[in-house]
Design a protein around this motif. Structure first.
Motif, PDB file in Angstrom:
ATOM      1  N   ALA A  16       0.841  -1.218   0.000  1.00 31.65           N
ATOM      2  CA  ALA A  16       0.000   0.000   0.000  1.00 31.65           C
ATOM      3  C   ALA A  16       0.867   1.256   0.000  1.00 31.65           C
ATOM      4  N   GLU A  17       1.923   1.265   0.814  1.00 25.60           N
ATOM      5  CA  GLU A  17       2.758   2.485   0.905  1.00 25.60           C
ATOM      6  C   GLU A  17       3.716   2.609  -0.270  1.00 25.60           C
ATOM      7  N   PHE A  23      -7.186  -4.362  -1.919  1.00 26.09           N
ATOM      8  CA  PHE A  23      -8.460  -4.814  -2.502  1.00 26.09           C
ATOM      9  C   PHE A  23      -9.639  -4.344  -1.693  1.00 26.09           C
ATOM     10  N   SER A 174      -5.960  -9.062   5.024  1.00 26.61           N
ATOM     11  CA  SER A 174      -7.217  -9.129   5.804  1.00 26.61           C
ATOM     12  C   SER A 174      -7.554 -10.577   6.139  1.00 26.61           C
TER      13      SER A 174
HETATM   14  N1  APR Z   1       0.442  -1.405   6.148  1.00 34.41           N
HETATM   15  C1  APR Z   1       0.019  -2.634   6.576  1.00 34.41           C
HETATM   16  N2  APR Z   1      -1.223  -3.122   6.328  1.00 34.41           N
HETATM   17  C2  APR Z   1      -2.066  -2.324   5.635  1.00 34.41           C
HETATM   18  C3  APR Z   1      -1.704  -1.045   5.166  1.00 34.41           C
HETATM   19  C4  APR Z   1      -0.386  -0.597   5.456  1.00 34.41           C
HETATM   20  N3  APR Z   1       0.057   0.617   5.039  1.00 34.41           N
HETATM   21  N4  APR Z   1      -2.779  -0.506   4.506  1.00 34.41           N
HETATM   22  C5  APR Z   1      -3.764  -1.431   4.560  1.00 34.41           C
HETATM   23  N5  APR Z   1      -3.345  -2.514   5.251  1.00 34.41           N
HETATM   24  C6  APR Z   1      -4.073  -3.755   5.561  1.00 34.41           C
HETATM   25  C7  APR Z   1      -5.578  -3.599   5.630  1.00 34.41           C
HETATM   26  O1  APR Z   1      -5.941  -3.225   6.954  1.00 34.41           O
HETATM   27  C8  APR Z   1      -6.038  -5.023   5.326  1.00 34.41           C
HETATM   28  O2  APR Z   1      -6.071  -5.841   6.496  1.00 34.41           O
HETATM   29  O3  APR Z   1      -3.836  -4.642   4.498  1.00 34.41           O
HETATM   30  C9  APR Z   1      -4.933  -5.541   4.405  1.00 34.41           C
HETATM   31  C10 APR Z   1      -5.368  -5.593   2.957  1.00 34.41           C
HETATM   32  O4  APR Z   1      -6.348  -6.580   2.864  1.00 34.41           O
HETATM   33  P1  APR Z   1      -6.950  -6.898   1.416  1.00 34.41           P
HETATM   34  O5  APR Z   1      -7.220  -5.620   0.706  1.00 34.41           O
HETATM   35  O6  APR Z   1      -8.043  -7.885   1.646  1.00 34.41           O
HETATM   36  O7  APR Z   1      -5.736  -7.610   0.645  1.00 34.41           O
HETATM   37  P2  APR Z   1      -5.311  -9.121   0.773  1.00 34.41           P
HETATM   38  O8  APR Z   1      -5.530  -9.629   2.172  1.00 34.41           O
HETATM   39  O9  APR Z   1      -3.938  -9.210   0.219  1.00 34.41           O
HETATM   40  O10 APR Z   1      -6.323  -9.861  -0.232  1.00 34.41           O
HETATM   41  C11 APR Z   1      -6.095 -11.245  -0.399  1.00 34.41           C
HETATM   42  O11 APR Z   1      -7.800 -11.291  -2.062  1.00 34.41           O
HETATM   43  O12 APR Z   1      -8.581 -10.005  -3.746  1.00 34.41           O
HETATM   44  C12 APR Z   1      -7.937 -11.193  -3.476  1.00 34.41           C
HETATM   45  O13 APR Z   1      -6.325 -12.416  -4.669  1.00 34.41           O
HETATM   46  C13 APR Z   1      -6.571 -11.176  -4.075  1.00 34.41           C
HETATM   47  O14 APR Z   1      -4.422 -11.639  -3.084  1.00 34.41           O
HETATM   48  C14 APR Z   1      -5.668 -10.991  -2.874  1.00 34.41           C
HETATM   49  C15 APR Z   1      -6.459 -11.648  -1.780  1.00 34.41           C
END
Ligand code: APR
Length: 229
Positions: A16-17, A23, A174
C-alpha cells in the motif's frame, strides 16, 4: 547452529505504501470493476480484452512502484534468519527489494501463461500483454494470475513451509481469502507470531500472537530490529 526459520505471509497492505491499492480498503482496487468481470476464468472467456486491459493497467502501476521500508526490512532479516516469504500479492516488489525466497500464491503480474497449459509461463516485457500474443501451443497468452475459482498450485508447498516456522509474520492481509488465510493453522503452536496491520484483521484465538497496529513501513522494521537483537 541452524538459522531460525522466519516465514512471512504478506498481502496487499505491504505494498500500500508503495502506492499500490489494496483490494478491500475504501478506495480498493475493485472500485469500478466487479471481480467477476476481470478476475475469473469466465471473465477471460467472455471478454479477454477487458481482462487483459485490467491487468495491463495494474502492471503499469507495479512497474512504476518501488519497494518500501517494509520490503527492505524483510531482506535485512535474511542476514540472521532463514526467511521464506509467502505472498498473496502479484506484484514483484519483494523480488525487487532483494528477497531470496518468495512464493507467489496468486501468481505474478510480470508473467503470462498459456491459456491451454498453465505450466507454460513466460516473462512479459514491459507493461503490456497484447492480444494476438500466443503460447507455443498457439493459444492466446493470459496473465499468470490465479483467478477466483482457480486452484492455488503452491498452497501445499506453502503449508509445508509454515509447519517449519520458528517465527511467523502476517503483514498487510485481511485474511479474507482462502486457502491463503488458512496457512496460519499450519504454524507450530509454540512459534512466535506477529500481525502487522493498522486495522489488525480478525484472528481468532491464536497462541503466541502479538498484534502491531501499525503501517508496514514502520511496523516491519521495528519487528526486524527486535528479532535481530
Ligand atoms: N500497512 C500494513 N497493512 C495495511 C496497510 C499498510 N500501510 N494498509 C492497509 N493494510 C491492511 C488492511 O488493513 C487489510 O487488512 O492490508 C490488508 C489488505 O487486505 P486486502 O485488501 O483484503 O488484501 P489481501 O488480504 O492481500 O487480499 C487477499 O484477495 O482479492 C484477493 O487475490 C486477491 O491476493 C488478494 C487476496
Amino acid at each position: 547452529m541452524r538459522k531460525q526459520k522466519v516465514v512471512v505471509l504478506t498481502g496487499a497492505g505491504i505494498s500500500a505504501e508503495s502506492g499500490l491499492k489494496t483490494f478491500r480498503d475504501a478506495d480498493g482496487l475493485w472500485e469500478g470493476y466487479d471481480i467477476y468481470e476481470v478476475a475469473t476464468p469466465e471473465a477471460w472467456n467472455r471478454n479477454p480484452a477487458l481482462v487483459r486491459e485490467f491487468y495491463n493497467m495494474r502492471r503499469k502501476s507495479v512497474l512504476e512502484a518501488q519497494p518500501n521500508a517494509a520490503h527492505m526490512a524483510l531482506v535485512n532479516l535474511e542476514t540472521k534468519f532463514d526467511v521464506t516469504i509467502i505472498t498473496q500479492n502479484i506484484d514483484d516488489l519483494h523480488e525487487r527489494a532483494g528477497s531470496s525466497n518468495v512464493i507467489h500464491l496468486h501468481g505474478l503480474i510480470t508473467k503470462s501463461q498459456s491459456s491451454q497449459n498453465p505450466l507454460l509461463v513466460y516473462d512479459i516485457d514491459g507493461w503490456e500483454l497484447k492480444m494476438g500474443e500466443r503460447c507455443e501451443l498457439g493459444s492466446q497468452l493470459r496473465p499468470h494470475v490465479v483467478w477466483f475459482g482457480e486452484s492455488v498450485p503452491m498452497i501445499e508447498t506453502a503449508a509445508k513451509i509454515c509447519t517449519q516456522a520458528d517465527v511467523f509474520l502476517i503483514i498487510g492481509t485481511s485474511l479474507a481469502v482462502y486457502p491463503a488465510a488458512g496457512l496460519i493453522d499450519f504454524v507450530p503452536h509454540d512459534a512466535d507470531k506477529y500481525v502487522i496491520d493498522p486495522n489488525s484483521p480478525t484472528i481468532h484465538s491464536i497462541s503466541n500472537l502479538k498484534i502491531i497496529k501499525e503501517k508496514a513501513s514502520t511496523g516491519v522494521p521495528k519487528i526486524m530490529q527486535q528479532l535481530i537483537k
